[in-house]
Every structure is written in structure tokens, then in C-alpha cells.
Enzyme design. Structure first.
Site, short mmCIF file in Angstrom:
data_model
loop_
_atom_site.label_atom_id
_atom_site.label_comp_id
_atom_site.label_asym_id
_atom_site.label_seq_id
_atom_site.Cartn_x
_atom_site.Cartn_y
_atom_site.Cartn_z
N HIS A 1 -18.53 93.12 85.02
CA HIS A 1 -19.06 91.72 84.78
C HIS A 1 -19.35 91.14 86.00
CE1 HIS A 1 -16.17 92.10 81.09
NE2 HIS A 1 -17.20 92.24 80.49
N LYS B 1 -12.16 89.87 67.59
CA LYS B 1 -11.38 90.95 68.00
C LYS B 1 -10.08 90.66 68.54
CE LYS B 1 -15.68 92.83 70.34
NZ LYS B 1 -16.60 93.01 71.46
N ARG C 1 -24.64 99.72 80.21
CA ARG C 1 -23.86 100.66 81.00
C ARG C 1 -24.30 102.01 80.74
NH1 ARG C 1 -18.09 98.73 78.89
NH2 ARG C 1 -19.62 98.88 77.04
N SER D 1 -13.62 96.47 79.46
CA SER D 1 -12.40 95.38 79.29
C SER D 1 -11.25 96.16 78.52
CB SER D 1 -12.70 94.20 78.67
OG SER D 1 -13.56 93.16 79.40
O1 PNS Z 1 -18.45 91.08 75.69
P1 PNS Z 1 -19.07 91.14 74.21
O2 PNS Z 1 -17.87 91.15 72.95
O3 PNS Z 1 -19.65 92.57 73.89
O4 PNS Z 1 -19.87 90.11 73.55
C1 PNS Z 1 -20.43 89.97 72.44
C2 PNS Z 1 -21.02 88.73 72.36
C3 PNS Z 1 -20.11 87.51 72.48
C4 PNS Z 1 -22.36 88.38 73.35
C5 PNS Z 1 -21.87 88.40 70.97
O5 PNS Z 1 -20.70 88.88 70.02
C6 PNS Z 1 -22.31 87.11 70.64
O6 PNS Z 1 -23.35 86.53 71.14
N1 PNS Z 1 -21.44 86.48 69.68
C7 PNS Z 1 -21.71 84.95 69.30
C8 PNS Z 1 -22.13 84.88 68.07
C9 PNS Z 1 -23.49 85.06 67.59
O7 PNS Z 1 -24.35 84.72 68.06
N2 PNS Z 1 -23.82 86.21 66.88
C10 PNS Z 1 -25.07 86.70 66.52
C11 PNS Z 1 -25.52 87.85 67.19
S1 PNS Z 1 -24.30 89.12 67.02
#
Ligand code: PNS
Length: 160
Positions: free
Chosen positions: A17, A41, A90, A129
Site C-alpha cells: 500500500h 469484512k 498486483r 493484508s
Molecule cells: O482494500 P479493499 O478491501 O480491496 O478495498 C475495497 C474498497 C474499500 C475500495 C471498496 O470496497 C469500496 O470502494 N467500498 C466502498 C463502497 C462502495 O463504494 N461500493 C461500490 C463499489 S464496490
């Protein structure tokens, strides 16, 4: 003003990150690291802990700030006049999911929001993570994967 948001769970933040944050901080005037707080999660670290560890980790990069958000990312972005999302890729396994989110965010935002992908530096290509959490839960040294203060927070969390 070119402001980008780098959203994620950061449970915990890793060197992978931080690599994306550092590189994007040279491309945008400002980078906002956005920690999703209402994460389905069931994160190991509270949102306050994740914010604290991230703030320490980026304290030497002046144009990077850390925020928390809940709800839809694009709603936060609209409210704060941010139109670019940064995400790290990745491997090909990330691609399907990331493409789907990027395209739906673009559609739902009526084409006002774009996603920029940075390919993760090769030395962090395997890192996640969840791998860090797994090793740390068994008391394995994770200082190759995360900053020292994060490794300490993991030790405290797992009492090891
Ligand atoms: O580190 P991660 O868990 O892969 O991040 C995922 C994240 C937080 C970027 C994604 O789940 C997100 O943007 N969530 C906020 C809710 C949202 O906007 N959802 C619509 C697209 S999934």
C-alpha cells in the site's frame, strides 16, 4: 486541483500500500487515503487503529492525508470534489474485480469519476493484508511486510 483518493480497508496497511501511496503522491497534488469504516469484512483493527497506523506511516509525505468514510466511495468523492481513484494491481487475479468496480463507479458517477491503476512494484506483488494477518497471528516476524509500528500493533492484537 488534482486530488486523488486511494481507498481501501488497510487492515493493516502494508509496504505494498505504501508503495502505491508514495508513487501516487508524485503524480497528484494531493492524495487522500480513504479507509472504509463500514466494512462487511469484520476487520481485525478498528477504523481508529487503522487511521492511526496509516497517519504514522505517511507522516513524511506532505501531500498525503488520511480520512475515513462509510457508504459509497463516489458519494464521498462528490462531496469533496475528488474525481480520481487510485488502486494498485498486483496480478491478473486482481484485474476482474478491479475492472468491475472501476467501470461501475464510472457508470454510477455519470462518467465524472475515473480510476487510475498502478501496477504494484514486483517486490510487493505477493503481499496482502490477509497474508500479514495470518503470519502475525502465529507470531511470525512481519517487519519485512509492514512498518515497525504496525508490526507492534499486530503483536499487541494477537498477544504474541
Ligand atoms: O482494500 P479493499 O478491501 O480491496 O478495498 C475495497 C474498497 C474499500 C475500495 C471498496 O470496497 C469500496 O470502494 N467500498 C466502498 C463502497 C462502495 O463504494 N461500493 C461500490 C463499489 S464496490
Amino acid at each position: 486541483m488534482s486530488i486523488a483518493i486511494y481507498p481501501g480497508s488497510f487492515d493493516p496497511v502494508t509496504f505494498g500500500h505504501l508503495d502505491v501511496i508514495k508513487r501516487s503522491s508524485t503524480m497528484f497534488e494531493e492524495v487522500v487515503v480513504g479507509i472504509l469504516s463500514n466494512n462487511a469484512k469484520h476487520p481485525l483493527f478498528t477504523v481508529e487503529e487503522r487511521k492511526d497506523m496509516l497517519e504514522k506511516a505517511v507522516s513524511d509525505i506532505p501531500n498525503v492525508s488520511v480520512i475515513t468514510f462509510d457508504g459509497l466511495l463516489i458519494d464521498y468523492m462528490k462531496a469533496h470534489d475528488i474525481s480520481v481513484i487510485v488502486r494498485g494491481l498486483r496480478a491478473i487475479t486482481d484485474f476482474d474485480y478491479e475492472l468491475q468496480i472501476a467501470q461501475s463507479n464510472r457508470k454510477v458517477s455519470c462518467d465524472t469519476i475515473d480510476t487510475v491503476f498502478l501496477t504494484t512494484s514486483i517486490e510487493y506483488a505477493y503481499l496482502s493484508s490477509s497474508i500479514v494477518r495470518e503470519y502475525a497471528s502465529y507470531g511470525t516476524d512481519v517487519t519485512d511486510f509492514v512498518p515497525k509500528h504496525v508490526a507492534q500493533m499486530l503483536k499487541n492484537k494477537f498477544n504474541n
